[in-house]
Every structure is written in structure tokens, then in C-alpha cells.
Design an enzyme around this catalytic site. Structure first.
Site, PDB file in Angstrom:
ATOM      1  N   ASN A  56      -4.875  -2.749   9.664  1.00  0.00           N
ATOM      2  CA  ASN A  56      -4.853  -3.339  11.014  1.00  0.00           C
ATOM      3  C   ASN A  56      -6.173  -3.123  11.757  1.00  0.00           C
ATOM      4  O   ASN A  56      -6.299  -3.467  12.920  1.00  0.00           O
ATOM      5  CB  ASN A  56      -3.685  -2.767  11.837  1.00  0.00           C
TER       6      ASN A  56
ATOM      7  N   ASP B 248      -8.361  13.106  12.607  1.00  0.00           N
ATOM      8  CA  ASP B 248      -7.010  12.994  13.164  1.00  0.00           C
ATOM      9  C   ASP B 248      -6.006  13.843  12.390  1.00  0.00           C
ATOM     10  O   ASP B 248      -6.321  14.402  11.343  1.00  0.00           O
ATOM     11  CB  ASP B 248      -6.561  11.520  13.192  1.00  0.00           C
TER      12      ASP B 248
ATOM     13  N   GLU C 205      -5.573   2.874  17.324  1.00  0.00           N
ATOM     14  CA  GLU C 205      -4.834   1.686  16.908  1.00  0.00           C
ATOM     15  C   GLU C 205      -5.241   0.472  17.745  1.00  0.00           C
ATOM     16  O   GLU C 205      -5.696   0.625  18.886  1.00  0.00           O
ATOM     17  CB  GLU C 205      -3.329   1.943  17.095  1.00  0.00           C
TER      18      GLU C 205
ATOM     19  N   HIS D 192      -7.631  -0.145  12.351  1.00  0.00           N
ATOM     20  CA  HIS D 192      -7.796   1.135  13.071  1.00  0.00           C
ATOM     21  C   HIS D 192      -8.891   1.986  12.431  1.00  0.00           C
ATOM     22  O   HIS D 192      -9.176   1.879  11.241  1.00  0.00           O
ATOM     23  CB  HIS D 192      -6.467   1.894  13.210  1.00  0.00           C
TER      24      HIS D 192
HETATM   25  P1  PGA Z   1      -6.332   4.400   3.319  1.00  0.00           P
HETATM   26  O1  PGA Z   1      -6.264   4.611   4.878  1.00  0.00           O
HETATM   27  O2  PGA Z   1      -7.644   4.946   2.866  1.00  0.00           O
HETATM   28  O3  PGA Z   1      -5.172   5.189   2.766  1.00  0.00           O
HETATM   29  O4  PGA Z   1      -6.226   2.929   3.079  1.00  0.00           O
HETATM   30  C1  PGA Z   1      -7.387   4.314   5.643  1.00  0.00           C
HETATM   31  C2  PGA Z   1      -7.062   4.438   7.104  1.00  0.00           C
HETATM   32  O5  PGA Z   1      -5.903   4.226   7.482  1.00  0.00           O
HETATM   33  O6  PGA Z   1      -7.990   4.737   7.886  1.00  0.00           O
END
Ligand code: PGA
Length: 249
Positions: free
Chosen positions: A145, A78, A152, A147
Site C-alpha cells: 500500500n 517500528d 500508513e 507505507h
Molecule cells: P515486506 O514488508 O518486506 O515483508 O514486503 C515491507 C514493508 O511492509 O515495509
């Protein structure tokens, strides 16, 4: 050090390691094996704080001659939209800073956050993924969350690469990376669930105390349809590697 290996459902393997460094080492071993077996591997790569240690370890192993990326190519999951690839918070910048500037990868692709037409860019990216034959080894992190990529939580999920509005939770979680005078994008371009599911093998890294609750949900024996990561329980080859902190001790 690996503490525990558990089979979750039919296809998901859960590996708990003592520390974050152990998680990165364990994951790096998978890359070494994969690239030996198939030098022309198509990698799916992730950003965020979780994979930083893995990338550091891959750079170390590349420098010591243990791994060779020259025949491999990669696609990132992404990118924020809109964002200039030269922006210090773009995922393009992140990948160069943590990995691509130091290894000999043949080719890498990241959705273009500065494309004029977001939907056209998503269609172009999806076509590139298909032309490469899809992902062999997909690396995922997980949001608090649930995702994966920027897919999302929702009542429905797009299969293909798409332009998505970020949730308040994701915007808040990532605000720590932006200075107060910097504009933080509220939308992103992300690979869809279909392309993630076409991956032959998936590695999901879950580290740190902040991920305890979401990890619990992933392993509670149910598919919560409002947690995108739970869909991975239906994929034939997923390895989840956690540290003790994310596993709740
Ligand atoms: P993070 O993000 O490794 O900074 O916790 C993971 C994600 O949002 O997929």
C-alpha cells in the site's frame, strides 16, 4: 548484477538488479562503504521479508572481517503494539534472529511494544533519536500500500514517532507470519515521516512481483500524496534498489 541506473526527479536514484541476491549485495556494498567512512554511523533499520537477505549478507561480511559495527548504533523503524519483545513475531525478536545475534553492533534500539503507555514510549524513542543526532543511513522497505515504516496511507502524516492503527492492507499482508491461534496486533509504534526525512541517506529496497504496482506508482513522475513512499521523491539522497521482478521485468 546491476542492469540499470536511472535518475528519478532531482534526487532519487533507481537501481535495477537482476536478482534479489544482487539487490542484497548492492545494498551490502553501501553499508561497507558507509561504515568505513563513518564507523560511528547511526543506522535506521527495517523488518519484513525484504531485508532478510541483506542482513544475511551483512552477517557474512561481518564474519569475513569486511565490516565492523562496533562503533555503530541503530534504531529500528517500528514495532507492533502491544507485543512482548520475546514474541516470535515481534520486530525485536526478528532483529535478533536475523542480525543482532551475529554482529558486533555497539547499541541497538527498537520501540518497546510492551511499554505501558504507547505515547510516552513514542516520545522517549523520538528523544533518543534526536539525542543520537538522527539517522545517517536509513533502510526502508515498502508495503504493497506504499507505507514506509508503519506510516500508513492517509491524508496527513505525523512527523514524530507515533502510535498508529494499521490499515486492513497491512494487517492482511502480515497475517502470513502469525499462527491462527496467535493474536495479531492491529496497531504499531512507528518513526514518523519527519525523522525519516532527517536521515542523511536513505536506501529503499523493493523486491518481488507483489511490489510491481506500487513501484510503478513511485516512478510515474507524480507525488501521490496517498502513497507515503512518494514523499521520498522530495528527500535529497534516496537510492531505490529493485530486482527485475519488482521492476516488472
Ligand atoms: P515486506 O514488508 O518486506 O515483508 O514486503 C515491507 C514493508 O511492509 O515495509
Amino acid at each position: 548484477m546491476t542492469l540499470l541506473l536511472v535518475q528519478i526527479g532531482r534526487n532519487m536514484k533507481k537501481i535495477v538488479c537482476e536478482t534479489y541476491e544482487d539487490v542484497c549485495n548492492h545494498a551490502a556494498d553501501i553499508y561497507v562503504r558507509q561504515l568505513k567512512e563513518k564507523p560511528e554511523t547511526v543506522l535506521g533499520l527495517a523488518t519484513g521479508s525484504t531485508p532478510v537477505g541483506l542482513y544475511k549478507e551483512l552477517v557474512r561480511r561481518y564474519k569475513s572481517g569486511e565490516i565492523d559495527f562496533s562503533n555503530a548504533q541503530s534504531f529500528n523503524l517500528d514495532e507492533y503494539y502491544p507485543i512482548d519483545p520475546s514474541h516470535s513475531q515481534s520486530y525485536d525478536y526478528f532483529m535478533r534472529k536475523h542480525l543482532f545475534d551475529y554482529i558486533n553492533i555497539g547499541k541497538f534500539q527498537i520501540p518497546n511494544g510492551s511499554a505501558e503507555d504507547a505515547n510516552a514510549e513514542c516520545a522517549r524513542y523520538e528523544a533518543e533519536l534526536d539525542a543520537a543526532g538522527g539517522i545517517d543511513l536509513m533502510l526502508l522497505g515498502i508495503g504493497v500500500n506504499g507505507h514506509i515504516g508503519f506510516n500508513e496511507p492517509s491524508v496527513s502524516y505525523s512527523l514524530e514517532t507515533h502510535h498508529i492503527n494499521l490499515t486492513e492492507s497491512s494487517i492482511a499482508a502480515n497475517s502470513r507470519f502469525f499462527n491462527s491461534d496467535e493474536h495479531q496486533p492491529t496497531t504499531a509504534l512507528t518513526m514518523g515521516i519527519g525523522q525519516i526525512f532527517k536521515s542523511k541517506k536513505i536506501i529503499l529496497l523493493i523486491t518481488g512481483e507483489a511490489k510491481v504496482d506500487i513501484a510503478k506508482k513511485l516512478f510515474d513522475g507524480k507525488i501521490h500524496t496517498d502513497i507515503p513512499a512518494c514523499l521520498l521523491l522530495l528527500h535529497p539522497d534516496v537510492t531505490v534498489i529493485l530486482d527485475k521482478a519488482a521492476n516488472g521485468g
